[in-house]
Design a protein around this motif. Structure first.
Motif, mmCIF file in Angstrom:
data_model
loop_
_atom_site.group_PDB
_atom_site.id
_atom_site.type_symbol
_atom_site.label_atom_id
_atom_site.label_comp_id
_atom_site.label_asym_id
_atom_site.label_seq_id
_atom_site.Cartn_x
_atom_site.Cartn_y
_atom_site.Cartn_z
ATOM 1 N N GLU A 146 78.668 57.527 -31.117
ATOM 2 C CA GLU A 146 78.545 58.400 -32.284
ATOM 3 C C GLU A 146 78.109 57.588 -33.498
ATOM 4 O O GLU A 146 78.541 56.452 -33.705
ATOM 5 C CB GLU A 146 79.891 59.084 -32.563
ATOM 6 N N ARG A 147 77.210 58.190 -34.305
ATOM 7 C CA ARG A 147 76.768 57.561 -35.542
ATOM 8 C C ARG A 147 76.764 58.601 -36.655
ATOM 9 O O ARG A 147 76.768 59.806 -36.392
ATOM 10 C CB ARG A 147 75.364 56.975 -35.382
ATOM 11 N N THR A 148 76.726 58.140 -37.882
ATOM 12 C CA THR A 148 76.577 59.027 -39.030
ATOM 13 C C THR A 148 75.283 58.666 -39.740
ATOM 14 O O THR A 148 75.075 57.513 -40.124
ATOM 15 C CB THR A 148 77.763 58.895 -40.005
ATOM 16 N N ILE A 149 74.397 59.649 -39.897
ATOM 17 C CA ILE A 149 73.124 59.442 -40.585
ATOM 18 C C ILE A 149 72.974 60.527 -41.640
ATOM 19 O O ILE A 149 73.044 61.727 -41.320
ATOM 20 C CB ILE A 149 71.932 59.477 -39.610
ATOM 21 N N ALA A 150 72.768 60.100 -42.882
ATOM 22 C CA ALA A 150 72.604 61.036 -43.998
ATOM 23 C C ALA A 150 73.751 62.037 -44.064
ATOM 24 O O ALA A 150 73.551 63.224 -44.343
ATOM 25 C CB ALA A 150 71.260 61.762 -43.894
ATOM 26 N N GLY A 151 74.958 61.541 -43.754
ATOM 27 C CA GLY A 151 76.136 62.384 -43.862
ATOM 28 C C GLY A 151 76.372 63.319 -42.699
ATOM 29 O O GLY A 151 77.325 64.112 -42.720
ATOM 30 N N GLU A 152 75.550 63.246 -41.645
ATOM 31 C CA GLU A 152 75.712 64.147 -40.505
ATOM 32 C C GLU A 152 76.052 63.369 -39.241
ATOM 33 O O GLU A 152 75.576 62.244 -39.026
ATOM 34 C CB GLU A 152 74.442 64.973 -40.271
ATOM 35 N N GLN A 153 76.866 63.993 -38.396
ATOM 36 C CA GLN A 153 77.268 63.386 -37.125
ATOM 37 C C GLN A 153 76.094 63.407 -36.151
ATOM 38 O O GLN A 153 75.411 64.422 -35.993
ATOM 39 C CB GLN A 153 78.433 64.178 -36.531
ATOM 40 N N VAL A 154 75.874 62.279 -35.491
ATOM 41 C CA VAL A 154 74.816 62.179 -34.481
ATOM 42 C C VAL A 154 75.387 61.495 -33.251
ATOM 43 O O VAL A 154 75.952 60.396 -33.350
ATOM 44 C CB VAL A 154 73.598 61.384 -34.997
ATOM 45 N N ARG A 155 75.244 62.134 -32.089
ATOM 46 C CA ARG A 155 75.743 61.593 -30.828
ATOM 47 C C ARG A 155 74.561 61.357 -29.891
ATOM 48 O O ARG A 155 74.120 62.273 -29.186
ATOM 49 C CB ARG A 155 76.753 62.563 -30.216
ATOM 50 N N PRO A 156 74.012 60.134 -29.897
ATOM 51 C CA PRO A 156 72.789 59.853 -29.135
ATOM 52 C C PRO A 156 72.900 60.166 -27.644
ATOM 53 O O PRO A 156 71.951 60.671 -27.039
ATOM 54 C CB PRO A 156 72.555 58.357 -29.367
ATOM 55 N N ARG A 157 74.057 59.858 -27.034
ATOM 56 C CA ARG A 157 74.192 60.097 -25.588
ATOM 57 C C ARG A 157 74.155 61.589 -25.276
ATOM 58 O O ARG A 157 73.547 62.020 -24.294
ATOM 59 C CB ARG A 157 75.500 59.486 -25.077
ATOM 60 N N ARG A 158 74.815 62.374 -26.113
ATOM 61 C CA ARG A 158 74.817 63.826 -25.909
ATOM 62 C C ARG A 158 73.401 64.383 -26.007
ATOM 63 O O ARG A 158 72.973 65.178 -25.164
ATOM 64 C CB ARG A 158 75.737 64.502 -26.927
ATOM 65 N N LEU A 159 72.646 63.961 -27.020
ATOM 66 C CA LEU A 159 71.284 64.468 -27.205
ATOM 67 C C LEU A 159 70.374 64.019 -26.063
ATOM 68 O O LEU A 159 69.549 64.794 -25.572
ATOM 69 C CB LEU A 159 70.735 63.987 -28.550
ATOM 70 N N SER A 160 70.528 62.762 -25.643
ATOM 71 C CA SER A 160 69.712 62.248 -24.528
ATOM 72 C C SER A 160 69.996 63.031 -23.251
ATOM 73 O O SER A 160 69.071 63.366 -22.491
ATOM 74 C CB SER A 160 70.002 60.763 -24.306
ATOM 75 N N ALA A 161 71.263 63.328 -23.005
ATOM 76 C CA ALA A 161 71.627 64.075 -21.798
ATOM 77 C C ALA A 161 71.085 65.497 -21.846
ATOM 78 O O ALA A 161 70.631 66.033 -20.827
ATOM 79 C CB ALA A 161 73.147 64.097 -21.643
ATOM 80 N N LEU A 162 71.112 66.121 -23.003
ATOM 81 C CA LEU A 162 70.599 67.492 -23.127
ATOM 82 C C LEU A 162 69.107 67.552 -22.830
ATOM 83 O O LEU A 162 68.631 68.418 -22.071
ATOM 84 C CB LEU A 162 70.875 68.028 -24.531
ATOM 85 N N VAL A 163 68.334 66.641 -23.416
ATOM 86 C CA VAL A 163 66.881 66.643 -23.195
ATOM 87 C C VAL A 163 66.565 66.279 -21.749
ATOM 88 O O VAL A 163 65.680 66.875 -21.120
ATOM 89 C CB VAL A 163 66.185 65.679 -24.172
ATOM 90 N N ARG A 164 67.284 65.336 -21.214
ATOM 91 C CA ARG A 164 67.048 64.912 -19.820
ATOM 92 C C ARG A 164 67.299 66.067 -18.849
ATOM 93 O O ARG A 164 66.498 66.318 -17.940
ATOM 94 C CB ARG A 164 67.973 63.752 -19.492
ATOM 95 N N LEU A 165 68.400 66.790 -19.042
ATOM 96 C CA LEU A 165 68.705 67.895 -18.144
ATOM 97 C C LEU A 165 67.729 69.045 -18.344
ATOM 98 O O LEU A 165 67.312 69.684 -17.366
ATOM 99 C CB LEU A 165 70.140 68.366 -18.386
ATOM 100 N N ALA A 166 67.343 69.328 -19.584
ATOM 101 C CA ALA A 166 66.369 70.391 -19.844
ATOM 102 C C ALA A 166 65.050 70.101 -19.143
ATOM 103 O O ALA A 166 64.412 71.001 -18.575
ATOM 104 C CB ALA A 166 66.147 70.538 -21.351
ATOM 105 N N ASP A 167 64.643 68.841 -19.144
ATOM 106 C CA ASP A 167 63.414 68.437 -18.459
ATOM 107 C C ASP A 167 63.582 68.532 -16.946
ATOM 108 O O ASP A 167 62.703 69.036 -16.232
ATOM 109 C CB ASP A 167 63.061 67.007 -18.871
ATOM 110 N N GLU A 168 64.717 68.081 -16.432
ATOM 111 C CA GLU A 168 64.980 68.094 -14.990
ATOM 112 C C GLU A 168 64.938 69.502 -14.428
ATOM 113 O O GLU A 168 64.547 69.715 -13.271
ATOM 114 C CB GLU A 168 66.343 67.458 -14.716
ATOM 115 N N LEU A 169 65.327 70.492 -15.219
ATOM 116 C CA LEU A 169 65.443 71.862 -14.723
ATOM 117 C C LEU A 169 64.145 72.659 -14.804
ATOM 118 O O LEU A 169 64.132 73.838 -14.459
ATOM 119 C CB LEU A 169 66.553 72.594 -15.496
ATOM 120 N N ASP A 170 63.064 72.027 -15.251
ATOM 121 C CA ASP A 170 61.759 72.706 -15.167
ATOM 122 C C ASP A 170 61.128 72.352 -13.835
ATOM 123 O O ASP A 170 60.339 71.411 -13.731
ATOM 124 C CB ASP A 170 60.850 72.297 -16.323
ATOM 125 N N GLU A 171 61.492 73.101 -12.800
ATOM 126 C CA GLU A 171 61.049 72.764 -11.443
ATOM 127 C C GLU A 171 60.567 73.982 -10.666
ATOM 128 O O GLU A 171 60.502 73.917 -9.448
ATOM 129 C CB GLU A 171 62.195 72.096 -10.660
#
Length: 672
Positions: A146-171
Motif C-alpha cells: 500500500e502507498r499514499t499518493i496525493a492523499g489517496e490510498q493506492v494498492r499496487p498489488r490489488r490493481l495489478s491483479a484486477l487488470v491481470r484477471l480482466a485480461d485473462e478472462l477475455d477468451e
C-alpha cells in the motif's frame, strides 16, 4: 451505457480531472491500437476490440461504483483503467516481452507530456502493465502492499491483479474469429489457441462472492485421439490445461483481491457435446486446483474425467486410513479389494452430495446414465466397521455420477475428508431404508460417544457485547479505529502475515499508544459469561467428558472470567499478553490453533484421548470456527455470528438462539 462507461462516470463524479486525463490517454492510444497486431499477425485478437472487452471485464470485476462502495479510491480506478488500456500497446514491437515494452511506451508518453502523467504515478502504472503477463510475479514487481499518493490510498498489488484477471478472462470466440483465421496464415503452434477461444461461447463474471462462469461448445473433432504437433496433447487435454491455467490466475489474483472482489470458483459448463450426450453438468475449478502447477494438473485431470475421455483413473487409495473406532482397539476402516478399473465409493459422501442437489435416486441415475439399483447399492453401508463398509463401481460409472453431482474427484474412497463428521452425521440422521415391507425406518447403526467438548470462547461462552471483538476493543481503547485493526486482520486472512507476525505488529501498535493492564481490566469488566456455564462444565465432567477451550481471545480474559470454573477445563489455548514492569503491553505470545489451526487442535485432543475425531464435539459461533469441521469432529454452532449455521459442510448442528449453555448438553450426550 456499458459497464466500462459507468465506471468512467463513477470516476468523473469523484475526480473530473483524472477522468479527463484517462479519456485523453484512451483516445491517444486508440490511434496505435489498429497497428498493434501487425507485428504479430498470427496471434489472436490483441487489438482495440480486445482492449474494450478487457475494460468491460475490469468494470464487472470492480462493480460500476467501486469508489462509492469504498472498494477503490478514485486514483486507483484511474490507474486500473489506464493500465488496462495500455497493457498490450507494446505488441507494436512484437510479441516477445511486450508487457515490458508497453510500460516503456507509457513512460515515453509521460516524458513528452508531463501534464498527463506525473512521475510519481509511473512506477505503479508500469507495475500494473508488466504484471498483466502471467510470467510476472506480482509480489516481486509490487513489493509494497500500500502507498499514499496525493492523499489517496493506492494498492499496487490489488490493481495489478484486477487488470491481470480482466485480461485473462477475455477468451471467448470474439478473440479468434473464423473468417479472420481463414485469411491469416496461422502457424500450427497458434492453432490450438484460436480453436480454444472459438469453443467458448461466453464468459460471465458474476457478482462479488459468486463464480466466473464459462460456457463451452464442443465439436466432434475435439474428441479425436490425434495429437497436437507442438504439445503432443489431444485437443481436450490442451483445453483442460488452459482452463486450469485460467483458474491458477484466478486463484493467484484472489490473494490480492479478497475480500472485496473475491470470485469463488471458475465454473465451466459444457453446454453442447456431440454424439447425443447432451450437456455436461457444470464443473468447478476451485482454489485447491489453482494453488500451483501440481494442483492445476489435478484440476485438468478431473475435468477430463468429467468429459469421459479417459477410460480409467489410477487408484490413489492409501494403504490405511483412520477408522470410525480409532483408538478403541478395532481394525481400521478399510476399503474392499477392487479390480484396477473399479473404484470404492464413499457412501456417506454420495448420499450427502445427492441430498444437497435434491436429486432422487432415479433422477441421479437418469442424469448419470446408470441403473438406479447401482445408486441404491452404493449408498448402503454395512454395519461392520471393516473391511467391507463401502461398495465399488466401475471408474466410468463413478465418473458419470460425480459429473452429474458436480463433485468430480470427490466420491472415491481414500481421501482426507472421508470421515468428516458433516458427512457421517448427515447420513446417520437422514438416511432411511424400508425393511421387510414394514414401513419402519432404520438408521445407520452408529451413535458416537463423546469423549471431549472443545469450546470457542468469545461469543460462545460469553454474551454478545456489541459489534466489536475483544481485539477491536483493545485497539479502540487507545485511540485506533476499527479499520486500523481490520487491515492487519485482512493481511492475515489472505496469507500476507503469519499469526505471530500479526501478533507482533499488533503489540507494537498497542505499545506505541501505551495499552496497559488498566485498559485490559476495563475490557474484562464489560464481558459477561453465558448463563449455565459452571453447571454445564460440572455435568460434562461428571459424565467423564473432558472440557477444552481453544480461542483467538486472550488467556487472562478467559482465566479471570471463568473464575472457579477454570479448574474444570483440561486445557486452554489462547493468546497470551506479557506486560512490562510499568504494566504496559510488552509482547503477545500467539498460538497456531486459531482459524484453520482449530482443526489441528481438535485432532491433537482426539489423539491425546485416543479416540476418533467424531467423538469430539466442537462448539463455536463465528467465522474463525468454521475450519473445525475439517478435523472430523462434530460441530455445533451456537448464537451464530457472520456464519450460515445451515451450511452442513461446516456445522453438524446448531442452536440459533442459545440463552443457557446447558442447551449444548443433549448434543454432547447423544440426545439431540
Amino acid at each position: 451505457m456499458s459497464k466500462h462507461e459507468s465506471l468512467v462516470e463513477n470516476l468523473r463524479r469523484h475526480n473530473a480531472g483524472l477522468a479527463a486525463i484517462y479519456l485523453v490517454l484512451r483516445t491517444s492510444l486508440a490511434q496505435m491500437q489498429n497497428r498493434w497486431c501487425s507485428s504479430w499477425p498470427e496471434g489472436n485478437d490483441h487489438g482495440p476490440d480486445h482492449i474494450d472487452r478487457v475494460l468491460e471485464n475490469l468494470a464487472r470485476l470492480v462493480g460500476s461504483s467501486p469508489i462509492d462502495a469504498n472498494r477503490l479510491s478514485a486514483f486507483e480506478v484511474f490507474l486500473a483503467l489506464t493500465g488496462a488500456t495500455a497493457h498490450d500497446v507494446g505488441i507494436v514491437h512484437g510479441r516477445e516481452e511486450h508487457a515490458q515494452r508497453s510500460a516503456q511506451i507509457i513512460r515515453e508518453i509521460s516524458q513528452r507530456n508531463e501534464l498527463l502523467l506525473d512521475e510519481a504515478w509511473l512506477d505503479i502504472l508500469r507495475a500494473i502493465i508488466v504484471c498483466h503477463s502471467s510470467s510476472a510475479n506480482i509480489e516481486e514487481v509490487c513489493p509494497v502492499v500500500e502507498r499514499t499518493i496525493a492523499g489517496e490510498q493506492v494498492r499496487p498489488r490489488r490493481l495489478s491483479a484486477l487488470v491481470r484477471l480482466a485480461d485473462e478472462l477475455d477468451e471467448d470466440f470474439r478473440r479468434a474469429q473464423k473468417w479472420i483465421q481463414r485469411n491469416v496464415k496461422v502457424p500450427p503452434a497458434s492453432e490450438p489457441y484460436w480453436r480454444f477461444s472459438q469453443r467458448i461461447s461466453g464468459i460471465r463474471i458474476e457478482d462479488v462472492g459468486q463464480d466466473i462462469v464459462v460456457d463451452v461448445n464442443l465439436k466432434p473433432e475435439d474428441f479425436a485421439d490425434s495429437r497436437l504437433p507442438t504439445t503432443g496433447q489431444t485437443f481436450l487435454e490442451f483445453m483442460a490445461d488452459k482452463f486450469a491455467k485460467i483458474n491458477c490466475e484466478r486463484t493467484r489474483c484472489m490473494k490480492h483481491l479478497a475480500p472485496d472482489f473475491v470470485r469463488k470458483r471458475l465454473t465451466v459448463r459444457v453446454v453442447e457435446r456431440p454424439g447425443g450426450l447432451g450437456p455436461l453438468p457444470q464443473f468447478d475449478f476451485n482454489d485447491e486446483m489453482g494453488e500451483n502447477a501440481t494442483a492445476a494438473k489435478l484440476g485438468a485431470r478431473r475435468f477430463l474425467d468429467a468429459l469421459e475421455v479417459r477410460s480409467q483413473r489410477k487408484a490413489t487409495r492409501p494403504r490405511s486410513t483412520p477408522s470410525l473406532s480409532q483408538g478403541r482397539g478395532r481394525n481400521a476402516l478399510a476399503a474392499p479389494a477392487t479390480h484396477e478399473d473399479h473404484a470404492v465409493v464413499n457412501a456417506f459422501k454420495l448420499f450427502f452430495f445427492r441430498s444437497q442437489k435434491q436429486l432422487s435416486v432415479y433422477r441421479l441415475a437418469q442424469d448419470a446414465r446408470v441403473e438406479p439399483q447401482l445408486i441404491q447399492r452404493l449408498e448402503q453401508v454395512n454395519r461392520a466397521h471393516a473391511p467391507d463398509c463401502f461398495k465399488s463401481a466401475t471408474r466410468n460409472e463413478v465418473a458419470r455420477i460425480e459429473a452429474a453431482l458436480n463433485c468430480v474427484g470427490r466420491l472415491e474412497y481414500g481421501q482426507a475428508d472421508d470421515l468428516l463428521a458433516a458427512y457421517l452425521m448427515y447420513y446417520m440422521v437422514n438416511y432411511r431404508t424400508k425393511r421387510h415391507g414394514s414401513g419402519k425406518n432404520s438408521r445407520f447403526n452408529f451413535a458416537p460417544d463423546t469423549k471431549a467438548v472443545v469450546f470457542d470462547f468469545g461469543g460462545t461462552l460469553t454474551k454478545r457485547q456489541g459489534p466489536l471483538s475483544t481485539w477491536e476493543k483493545m485497539w479502540t481503547a487507545v485511540g485506533y479505529s476499527v479499520e486500523d485493526a481490520g487491515q492487519l486482520h485482512k493481511q492475515f486472512i489472505i496469507g500476507k502475515l503469519s499469526h505471530q507476525a500479526w501478533c507482533d505488529i499488533t503489540c507494537d501498535r498497542l505499545r506505541a499508544k501505551n495499552f496497559s493492564r488498566g485498559h485490559m481490566k476495563k475490557i474484562i469488566a464489560e464481558i459477561e459469561l453465558v448463563p449455565g456455564l459452571k453447571s454445564t462444565f460440572e455435568k460434562l465432567q461428571s459424565a467423564g467428558i473432558s472440557v477444552y477451550i481453544v480461542s483467538g481471545s486472550v488467556r487472562e480474559i478467559i482465566v479471570e472470567k471463568l473464575n472457579d470454573a477454570f479448574p474444570m477445563v483440561k486445557e486452554v489455548k489462547a493468546n497470551e499478553i506479557v506486560y512490562d514492569d510499568a504494566g504496559v503491553i510488552k509482547a503477545i505470545l500467539g498460538h497456531s490453533f486459531d482459524f484453520a489451526g482449530k482443526a489441528e487442535y481438535i485432532k491433537r485432543v482426539a489423539n491425546d484421548l485416543k479416540c476418533a475425531p467424531i467423538e469430539v464435539l466442537f462448539v463455536g459461533n463465528s467465522l474463525n470456527d468454521t475450519w473445525a469441521s475439517e478435523s472430523g469432529a462434530r460441530t455445533l454452532c451456537v448464537n451464530p455470528s457472520l456464519v450460515n449455521p445451515y451450511d452442513t459442510r461446516c456445522w453438524t448442528d446448531f442452536i440459533q438462539d442459545m440463552s443457557n449453555l446447558e442447551e449444548v448438553l443433549p448434543f454432547a450426550q447423544g440426545r439431540a
